[in-house]
Design an enzyme around this catalytic site. Structure first.
Site, PDB file in Angstrom:
ATOM      1  N   LYS A 190     -12.805 -18.917   1.839  1.00  0.00           N
ATOM      2  CA  LYS A 190     -12.607 -18.335   3.164  1.00  0.00           C
ATOM      3  C   LYS A 190     -12.252 -16.851   3.027  1.00  0.00           C
ATOM      4  O   LYS A 190     -12.805 -16.006   3.713  1.00  0.00           O
ATOM      5  CB  LYS A 190     -11.503 -19.101   3.906  1.00  0.00           C
ATOM      6  N   GLU A 196      -8.560 -17.992  -8.581  1.00  0.00           N
ATOM      7  CA  GLU A 196      -9.249 -19.027  -9.361  1.00  0.00           C
ATOM      8  C   GLU A 196     -10.751 -19.014  -9.073  1.00  0.00           C
ATOM      9  O   GLU A 196     -11.584 -19.061  -9.979  1.00  0.00           O
ATOM     10  CB  GLU A 196      -8.701 -20.422  -9.008  1.00  0.00           C
ATOM     11  N   GLY A 249      -8.894 -23.288   6.327  1.00  0.00           N
ATOM     12  CA  GLY A 249      -9.483 -23.723   5.057  1.00  0.00           C
ATOM     13  C   GLY A 249      -9.601 -25.232   4.953  1.00  0.00           C
ATOM     14  O   GLY A 249     -10.649 -25.769   4.611  1.00  0.00           O
ATOM     15  N   ARG A 250      -8.531 -25.952   5.282  1.00  0.00           N
ATOM     16  CA  ARG A 250      -8.573 -27.414   5.123  1.00  0.00           C
ATOM     17  C   ARG A 250      -9.305 -28.097   6.272  1.00  0.00           C
ATOM     18  O   ARG A 250      -9.376 -29.328   6.323  1.00  0.00           O
ATOM     19  CB  ARG A 250      -7.155 -27.957   4.966  1.00  0.00           C
ATOM     20  N   GLU A 335      -0.430 -29.781   3.473  1.00  0.00           N
ATOM     21  CA  GLU A 335      -0.485 -28.328   3.688  1.00  0.00           C
ATOM     22  C   GLU A 335      -0.322 -28.020   5.178  1.00  0.00           C
ATOM     23  O   GLU A 335       0.201 -26.980   5.552  1.00  0.00           O
ATOM     24  CB  GLU A 335      -1.804 -27.745   3.158  1.00  0.00           C
ATOM     25  N   HIS A 366      -3.527 -53.220  -9.376  1.00  0.00           N
ATOM     26  CA  HIS A 366      -3.107 -53.576 -10.731  1.00  0.00           C
ATOM     27  C   HIS A 366      -2.267 -52.478 -11.376  1.00  0.00           C
ATOM     28  O   HIS A 366      -2.077 -52.469 -12.583  1.00  0.00           O
ATOM     29  CB  HIS A 366      -4.340 -53.879 -11.583  1.00  0.00           C
ATOM     30  N   LYS A 476       1.541 -17.611  -5.854  1.00  0.00           N
ATOM     31  CA  LYS A 476       0.360 -16.782  -6.140  1.00  0.00           C
ATOM     32  C   LYS A 476       0.805 -15.369  -6.506  1.00  0.00           C
ATOM     33  O   LYS A 476       0.290 -14.766  -7.450  1.00  0.00           O
ATOM     34  CB  LYS A 476      -0.536 -16.684  -4.891  1.00  0.00           C
TER      35      LYS A 476
END
Ligand code: F6P
Length: 503
Positions: A190, A196, A249-250, A335, A366, A476
């Site tokens: 965005k 990264e 973004g999400r 978030e 399990h 960050k």
């Protein structure tokens, strides 16, 4: 507005019956389940195995009125500036046709551009393209990863590899599976500044160069709300697919961040995904609160987080196609609602987002279900399943998958007494089951939109803004400082780690 524990204390006086006993009421199942008729098939939301009852619902409706839920919903869905701290709207629904008229028109225009590029790729305009290497992180990766993993299993038009982690091992692993001569790189960000993503993008470009691809930049597509930055980085304008700054973004899978989905499964399928979400938007906008799946889902969330004090909620997908859903929901819910102040900036003294976690059934049975059945933590569990299997193998597989799913919900609720306490189950443990007719583009769109709206209702009921995420900034900034200033001093513990790693 200040939300106090007293708001939830009103529930304390109400009688809490065992869930099983709530079924003594003839209409329990009808009143606490919702069947939604979505374009991809029906989706059945069963909340009857929770402690919600009519008395609690009345209290929730009162609180919803006090919080202005009807008005807030209208503000969200009409494109008003509900993201106050950043002074903007949250316009993911405009991508699916609901919202401010101009924003809906802009989304349509940008989708048309995206469609043209997707069809050009399928038509061979870039030569033979067999793979897309999608580079992004957080909301710029989790959505594409989930949707392609769910829908792109059978003969996708193109194979998509999603790489998010800055750990070079992730990218290297992807390179090993890709043919550079037939790979297109999609850089999804965005902001187009995320460290990264930009580092991974640079390394991917270098890989194309080293592998002798003639025009590496010509193989890059940018998906971003910062088109100028993408052009500055070197992507040709014609391959920059922008989306609006007002899409969080999400919440961005519906925008050009969904490009790899459309490349993998085709435009028509991507469009069906949008239509599915649009149907859920309509349901959220129009259904009465007690018949409204996102609203009722949020009421259950709030009951367990605020009244019972559950700190987590667990989501188990009894379907391989939805195995990435828990990770997707972690970002969406945590978030969005992991906040400490109200939208007016007043500190909150109630818990906000519970911790979302989960896994895939039957595997999780399990591994972690022991705690759910007999541990001392009581937490709400959510099961998802599809009536239709995602494979052609012996129907016994699907039969077993579903019976296991339903058995877990039944066992959590009923429990079983025993003189030997180690073998005794208290039961009365809540669960919600979401049963889809099938997992297809439209039903998945509706399902994700359901979770988005449920997250929003949770936020409104807590008085918080789910659309900002300032909490991610500090780490960050510190990492940037560590990268750029070798002389900078940190606390003794951090300093030692830096020294030991010879950074
Ligand atoms: O750090 C969190 C975050 O800002 C998320 O909200 C977002 O989805 C992710 O980083 C990636 O951001 P971008 O799409 O700008 O690269």
């Amino acid at each position: 507005m200040t939300i106090t524990p007293a708001d939830w204390g009103r529930f304390a006086g109400a009688e809490v019956m065992r869930i099983e006993n709530l079924f003594a009421e003839a209409d329990r199942l009808k009143d606490f389940s919702i069947l939604t008729d979505m374009p991809g098939g029906e989706i059945y939301f069963d909340l009857s195995k929770t402690h919600l009852d009519h008395g609690k619902l009345d209290l929730f409706i009162e609180l919803a009125d006090a919080r202005g839920l009807t008005d807030m919903r209208a503000q969200l869905l009409s494109g008003e500036k509900v993201n106050r701290s950043e002074g903007r709207a949250a316009e993911h629904t405009a991508q699916r046709g609901m919202g401010n008229e101009d924003s809906v028109a802009l989304a349509k225009h940008l989708h048309d551009r995206m469609r043209a590029l997707v069809e050009a790729i399928h038509g061979g305009a870039f030569g033979e393209i067999k793979h897309v290497l999608h580079i992004g992180i957080g909301g710029s990766a989790l959505g594409p990863d989930l949707v392609i993993d769910a829908l792109g299993r059978e003969e996708p038009l193109c194979n998509v590899e999603v790489v998010s982690n800055v750990d070079g091992a992730a990218l290297e692993e992807a390179f090993a599976r890709l043919d550079p001569q037939t790979t297109l790189i999609a850089i999804a960000s965005k902001t187009f500044t995320t460290t990264e993503t930009m580092l991974n993008a640079a390394s991917a470009l270098q890989w194309l160069e080293q592998e002798g691809v003639e025009d590496p930049y010509g193989r890059v597509v940018a998906l971003t709300a910062s088109p100028d930055k993408a052009v500055e980085w070197g992507v040709d304008q014609s391959r920059v697919l922008p989306f609006s700054e007002t899409v969080g973004g999400r919440y961005s899978i519906w925008s050009s961040i969904g490009f790899p989905v459309a490349v993998a499964i085709g435009w028509n399928e991507f469009d069906a995904f949008l239509r599915g979400a649009a149907a859920m938007d309509k349901h959220f906008a129009e259904a009465d609160f007690t018949r409204n799946a996102p609203v009722m889902g949020a009421f259950a969330d709030l009951y367990y987080a605020q009244v019972v004090g559950a700190q987590t909620r667990a989501v188990f997908a009894y379907d391989e196609r939805l195995r990435l859903l828990p990770s997707y929901l972690q970002q969406l819910e945590m978030e969005s609602n992991g906040k400490s102040v109200t939208r007016d900036g007043v500190p909150l003294n109630v818990p906000t987002s519970p911790i979302t976690w989960g896994g895939v059934g039957t595997d999780a049975q399990h591994a972690v279900f022991q705690l759910l059945h007999q541990g001392t933590h009581v937490l709400p569990v959510e099961f998802l399943a599809s009536k239709t299997p995602g494979h052609d193998l012996d129907p016994a597989h699907h039969q077993n998958l579903l019976t296991n799913c339903f058995a877990q919900g039944a066992a959590l609720m009923a429990g079983r007494g025993s003189d030997d306490l180690a073998r005794s189950y208290d039961g009365d443990r809540p669960s919600i089951t979401i049963l889809l007719d099938d997992i297809n583009p439209a039903s998945l769109g509706a399902l994700i939109a359901f979770y988005e709206h449920r997250t929003f209702v949770n936020a409104v009921m807590l008085g918080i803004n789910p659309f900002d995420q300032f909490g991610v900034e500090l780490g960050k900034e510190i990492a940037k400082a560590m990268n750029s200033d070798a002389d900078m001093k940190f606390d003794p513990s951090t300093q030692k780690l830096i020294e030991l790693s010879a950074l």
